[in-house]
Design a protein around this motif. Sequence first.
Motif, PDB file in Angstrom:
ATOM      1  N   GLY A  12      15.561   9.036  16.503  1.00  0.00           N
ATOM      2  CA  GLY A  12      14.479   8.378  15.756  1.00  0.00           C
ATOM      3  C   GLY A  12      13.146   8.842  16.296  1.00  0.00           C
ATOM      4  O   GLY A  12      13.068   9.666  17.215  1.00  0.00           O
ATOM      5  N   LYS A  13      12.097   8.315  15.743  1.00  0.00           N
ATOM      6  CA  LYS A  13      10.735   8.793  16.089  1.00  0.00           C
ATOM      7  C   LYS A  13       9.742   7.640  16.129  1.00  0.00           C
ATOM      8  O   LYS A  13       9.986   6.563  15.579  1.00  0.00           O
ATOM      9  N   VAL A  14       8.621   7.928  16.796  1.00  0.00           N
ATOM     10  CA  VAL A  14       7.475   7.045  16.643  1.00  0.00           C
ATOM     11  C   VAL A  14       6.242   7.942  16.534  1.00  0.00           C
ATOM     12  O   VAL A  14       6.042   8.836  17.356  1.00  0.00           O
ATOM     13  N   GLY A  18      -1.845   9.822  14.162  1.00  0.00           N
ATOM     14  CA  GLY A  18      -1.871  10.757  13.022  1.00  0.00           C
ATOM     15  C   GLY A  18      -1.297  10.197  11.732  1.00  0.00           C
ATOM     16  O   GLY A  18      -1.129  10.948  10.771  1.00  0.00           O
ATOM     17  N   GLY A  19      -0.998   8.886  11.702  1.00  0.00           N
ATOM     18  CA  GLY A  19      -0.533   8.289  10.445  1.00  0.00           C
ATOM     19  C   GLY A  19      -1.549   8.576   9.341  1.00  0.00           C
ATOM     20  O   GLY A  19      -2.763   8.596   9.603  1.00  0.00           O
ATOM     21  N   TYR A  20      -1.121   8.860   8.150  1.00  0.00           N
ATOM     22  CA  TYR A  20      -1.935   9.199   6.964  1.00  0.00           C
ATOM     23  C   TYR A  20      -2.569  10.584   7.100  1.00  0.00           C
ATOM     24  O   TYR A  20      -2.498  11.377   6.183  1.00  0.00           O
ATOM     25  N   LEU A  21      -3.155  10.889   8.264  1.00  0.00           N
ATOM     26  CA  LEU A  21      -3.776  12.210   8.422  1.00  0.00           C
ATOM     27  C   LEU A  21      -2.727  13.314   8.271  1.00  0.00           C
ATOM     28  O   LEU A  21      -2.973  14.357   7.657  1.00  0.00           O
ATOM     29  N   VAL A  22      -1.548  13.069   8.830  1.00  0.00           N
ATOM     30  CA  VAL A  22      -0.517  14.109   8.879  1.00  0.00           C
ATOM     31  C   VAL A  22       0.017  14.487   7.485  1.00  0.00           C
ATOM     32  O   VAL A  22       0.693  15.502   7.314  1.00  0.00           O
ATOM     33  N   LEU A  23      -0.337  13.684   6.483  1.00  0.00           N
ATOM     34  CA  LEU A  23       0.042  14.032   5.107  1.00  0.00           C
ATOM     35  C   LEU A  23      -0.719  15.258   4.618  1.00  0.00           C
ATOM     36  O   LEU A  23      -0.331  15.907   3.655  1.00  0.00           O
ATOM     37  N   ASP A  24      -1.822  15.556   5.300  1.00  0.00           N
ATOM     38  CA  ASP A  24      -2.703  16.662   4.904  1.00  0.00           C
ATOM     39  C   ASP A  24      -2.571  17.759   5.968  1.00  0.00           C
ATOM     40  O   ASP A  24      -2.718  17.492   7.172  1.00  0.00           O
ATOM     41  N   ILE A 215       7.613  14.083  -1.715  1.00  0.00           N
ATOM     42  CA  ILE A 215       7.480  15.019  -0.593  1.00  0.00           C
ATOM     43  C   ILE A 215       6.474  14.420   0.381  1.00  0.00           C
ATOM     44  O   ILE A 215       5.269  14.541   0.198  1.00  0.00           O
ATOM     45  N   GLY A 216       6.971  13.716   1.393  1.00  0.00           N
ATOM     46  CA  GLY A 216       6.088  13.124   2.410  1.00  0.00           C
ATOM     47  C   GLY A 216       5.668  14.198   3.406  1.00  0.00           C
ATOM     48  O   GLY A 216       5.847  15.392   3.153  1.00  0.00           O
ATOM     49  N   SER A 217       5.150  13.801   4.551  1.00  0.00           N
ATOM     50  CA  SER A 217       4.708  14.825   5.511  1.00  0.00           C
ATOM     51  C   SER A 217       5.902  15.473   6.206  1.00  0.00           C
ATOM     52  O   SER A 217       5.814  16.595   6.683  1.00  0.00           O
ATOM     53  N   GLY A 218       7.019  14.747   6.316  1.00  0.00           N
ATOM     54  CA  GLY A 218       8.218  15.304   6.934  1.00  0.00           C
ATOM     55  C   GLY A 218       8.218  15.256   8.452  1.00  0.00           C
ATOM     56  O   GLY A 218       9.102  15.818   9.094  1.00  0.00           O
ATOM     57  N   PHE A 219       7.269  14.507   9.050  1.00  0.00           N
ATOM     58  CA  PHE A 219       7.226  14.469  10.526  1.00  0.00           C
ATOM     59  C   PHE A 219       8.490  13.823  11.100  1.00  0.00           C
ATOM     60  O   PHE A 219       8.925  14.153  12.197  1.00  0.00           O
ATOM     61  N   ASP A 220       9.073  12.887  10.334  1.00  0.00           N
ATOM     62  CA  ASP A 220      10.257  12.177  10.836  1.00  0.00           C
ATOM     63  C   ASP A 220      11.481  13.091  10.897  1.00  0.00           C
ATOM     64  O   ASP A 220      12.248  13.062  11.863  1.00  0.00           O
ATOM     65  N   MET A 299       1.456   1.328   0.786  1.00  0.00           N
ATOM     66  CA  MET A 299       0.342   1.485   1.730  1.00  0.00           C
ATOM     67  C   MET A 299      -0.235   2.895   1.617  1.00  0.00           C
ATOM     68  O   MET A 299      -1.444   3.089   1.563  1.00  0.00           O
ATOM     69  N   VAL A 300       0.648   3.888   1.560  1.00  0.00           N
ATOM     70  CA  VAL A 300       0.194   5.279   1.469  1.00  0.00           C
ATOM     71  C   VAL A 300      -0.589   5.474   0.164  1.00  0.00           C
ATOM     72  O   VAL A 300      -1.683   6.052   0.153  1.00  0.00           O
ATOM     73  N   ARG A 301      -0.037   4.943  -0.936  1.00  0.00           N
ATOM     74  CA  ARG A 301      -0.708   5.106  -2.235  1.00  0.00           C
ATOM     75  C   ARG A 301      -2.141   4.559  -2.161  1.00  0.00           C
ATOM     76  O   ARG A 301      -3.093   5.201  -2.584  1.00  0.00           O
ATOM     77  N   PRO A 395       2.189   2.222  15.122  1.00  0.00           N
ATOM     78  CA  PRO A 395       2.508   3.629  14.857  1.00  0.00           C
ATOM     79  C   PRO A 395       2.685   3.914  13.369  1.00  0.00           C
ATOM     80  O   PRO A 395       2.837   2.993  12.563  1.00  0.00           O
ATOM     81  N   GLY A 396       2.692   5.190  13.024  1.00  0.00           N
ATOM     82  CA  GLY A 396       2.986   5.620  11.659  1.00  0.00           C
ATOM     83  C   GLY A 396       2.046   5.017  10.643  1.00  0.00           C
ATOM     84  O   GLY A 396       0.828   5.027  10.797  1.00  0.00           O
ATOM     85  N   ALA A 397       2.651   4.441   9.599  1.00  0.00           N
ATOM     86  CA  ALA A 397       1.848   3.846   8.538  1.00  0.00           C
ATOM     87  C   ALA A 397       1.278   2.498   8.966  1.00  0.00           C
ATOM     88  O   ALA A 397       0.444   1.920   8.268  1.00  0.00           O
ATOM     89  N   GLY A 398       1.719   1.974  10.106  1.00  0.00           N
ATOM     90  CA  GLY A 398       1.227   0.690  10.589  1.00  0.00           C
ATOM     91  C   GLY A 398       1.871  -0.462   9.837  1.00  0.00           C
ATOM     92  O   GLY A 398       3.033  -0.386   9.473  1.00  0.00           O
ATOM     93  N   PHE A 400       3.641  -3.983   9.489  1.00  0.00           N
ATOM     94  CA  PHE A 400       4.407  -4.902  10.320  1.00  0.00           C
ATOM     95  C   PHE A 400       5.637  -4.262  10.954  1.00  0.00           C
ATOM     96  O   PHE A 400       6.548  -4.952  11.391  1.00  0.00           O
ATOM     97  N   ASP A 401       5.652  -2.919  10.993  1.00  0.00           N
ATOM     98  CA  ASP A 401       6.723  -2.264  11.749  1.00  0.00           C
ATOM     99  C   ASP A 401       6.497  -2.546  13.241  1.00  0.00           C
ATOM    100  O   ASP A 401       5.428  -3.019  13.632  1.00  0.00           O
ATOM    101  N   ALA A 402       7.481  -2.222  14.060  1.00  0.00           N
ATOM    102  CA  ALA A 402       7.370  -2.471  15.501  1.00  0.00           C
ATOM    103  C   ALA A 402       6.145  -1.753  16.086  1.00  0.00           C
ATOM    104  O   ALA A 402       5.854  -0.616  15.708  1.00  0.00           O
TER     105      ALA A 402
HETATM  106  C1  LIG Z   1       1.728   7.242   6.458  1.00  0.00           C
HETATM  107  C2  LIG Z   1       2.532   8.411   6.973  1.00  0.00           C
HETATM  108  O1  LIG Z   1       1.615   9.413   7.445  1.00  0.00           O
HETATM  109  C3  LIG Z   1       3.358   8.011   8.194  1.00  0.00           C
HETATM  110  C4  LIG Z   1       4.450   7.003   7.940  1.00  0.00           C
HETATM  111  O2  LIG Z   1       5.093   6.751   9.177  1.00  0.00           O
HETATM  112  P1  LIG Z   1       6.209   5.644   9.400  1.00  0.00           P
HETATM  113  O3  LIG Z   1       7.307   5.938   8.436  1.00  0.00           O
HETATM  114  O4  LIG Z   1       5.550   4.315   9.213  1.00  0.00           O
HETATM  115  O5  LIG Z   1       6.623   5.857  10.840  1.00  0.00           O
HETATM  116  C5  LIG Z   1       3.406   8.970   5.859  1.00  0.00           C
HETATM  117  C6  LIG Z   1       4.014  10.347   6.172  1.00  0.00           C
HETATM  118  O6  LIG Z   1       3.551  11.035   7.078  1.00  0.00           O
HETATM  119  O7  LIG Z   1       4.950  10.752   5.438  1.00  0.00           O
END
Ligand SMILES: C[C@@](O)(CCOP(=O)(O)O)CC(=O)O
Length: 464
Positions: A12-14, A18-24, A215-220, A299-301, A395-398, A400-402
């Motif tokens: 898994g990942k955290v 870079g949440g949202y930014l990494v989409l670009d 097609i998300g950013s694919g970081f996961d 949230m992303v939208r 982390p990530g999209a923020g 209420f995730d952990a």
């Molecule tokens: C918002 C975003 O940049 C991160 C989402 O991260 P997470 O799934 O909340 O860990 C979306 C993405 O990168 O695909």
Amino acid sequence: MDQPTAAFSAPGKVLLAGGYLVLDRNYTGLVCGLDARIHVHVHKLQTSPGLTLSEIIVKSPQFRDAEWRYGYRETEEGGGIEVTQLKGHSTSAQSRNKFVETALAYALTYASAVDHTKIGPASFTILADTDYYSHPGSSGSEIPTTTDRFLGFNVPLHEAHKTGLGSSAALVTAFTTAVVAHYAPHAVVDMSSAQEKSRLHNLAQAAHCAAQGKIGSGFDVAAAVYGSCVYRRFSPSILEGLGDVGVKGFSTRLKSIVEDTDPTKKWDMKIDKKFAAVVPRDLRLMMCDVDCGSETVGMVRNVLSWRKAKPEEALLLWETLQKGNEDLATELQSLASKPANSSEDYENIREVMLTIRSLIREMSSKSGVPIEPEVQTGLINACCQLPGVVGGVVPGAGGFDAVALLLEDKEYAIDALRQFLENYRVKANEGGGVSIGKVRLLGVKQEDQGVRKETPTNYQDWLR
Ligand SMILES: C[C@@](O)(CCOP(=O)(O)O)CC(=O)O
Ligand SMILES: Nc1ncnc2c1ncn2[C@@H]1O[C@H](COP(=O)(O)OP(=O)(O)OP(=O)(O)O)[C@@H](O)[C@H]1O
């Protein structure tokens, strides 16, 4: 040619920054791999003499009614291998598993494109480490202790609350690897080969995007394959036009995407392992689960539509945040390169994490998206007052995730945090309308290893 038994796991990942930014593609994300993994075991299904069975069974025995049976057939005009869920004893419409189904069809299509032997019946078993899901049976802040690595959750999969550690990406990565290794073993021989890894990445990324329907950013998926890294995304155009299983020529297009042979669709993501440690060894990453979960898609939208409506304001914020994120990566790397047990000063990391959080809150208030909601602000601030805690982020999209905390990897710091969370509660009138019950300290920590081969005999107890 198929193999009798094999097993693979992916982490898994955290997304620490870079949440949202990494989409670009102009920006990056700092992603940390975790020791929570999803495992997939595969074995050949033996058929009784005189009986022909063409079924692939996928089970997730930690969950109730989590068994999916598939028929498979080669489609016409090179459309690849189509899978159809068979009506079994527990296959209600609700029990369709889009990630398993899509990953199976994609991986079978690729395996049969590289190894032309017949697809035979097989059984796949999925086992996930505990922390991917909030489970009501566990008591508060306790890290569950069990002699068995895997817990039975005693609920159907759709009722399990996810904690946001990227179960679907880890699953698709381990699962596609297991399918390819089973049906086209020469394609997965040496898990440390760069070419194999990048092919597994490309296949998992294509399947995961198709299953998600976007097609998300694919970081996961990148973290599931490569572990911790600074990640720059691939151009979405690589996967656009691939089409779906059953469409004429899909098999050839998928093979060329996986093997990166189309000069007009070259994979251009960057996996920077210079920061591989991400979290230095004297620090420990810990995660606190508030058991609410978040709807990332909405949230992303909303964040992206605000960015589009206010391009100048957003550009300034994105650039400043990127600078903060790079500073964090540099600070962490500089600490990681110091000798063990040298006396550490965490002030710079503390400061840069506070700066990032304040910029994220600015993104929240301007876009109207609760990226760092009030209850999470309160929780992180309170944790940051504890001895040994260096900082925390949503982390990530923020939402209420952990939440992720960085703290000194010392017993006194972990004990203080555990004790503090034992009694931590927020009522709705104190938390901006959101109440949280017990906050659970997850058992996960950082671990920098991507997809790997496992010993198949380790899973015997779950293979009934
Ligand atoms: C918002 C975003 O940049 C991160 C989402 O991260 P997470 O799934 O909340 O860990 C979306 C993405 O990168 O695909
Ligand atoms: N143990 C499992 N067995 C079978 N399928 C699973 C398992 N865990 C997850 N999945 C699949 O992954 C889906 C959840 O993926 P989703 O992308 O919504 O969450 P996530 O990846 O855990 O979280 P996030 O994207 O917030 O990090 C489930 O609906 C299911 O299809």
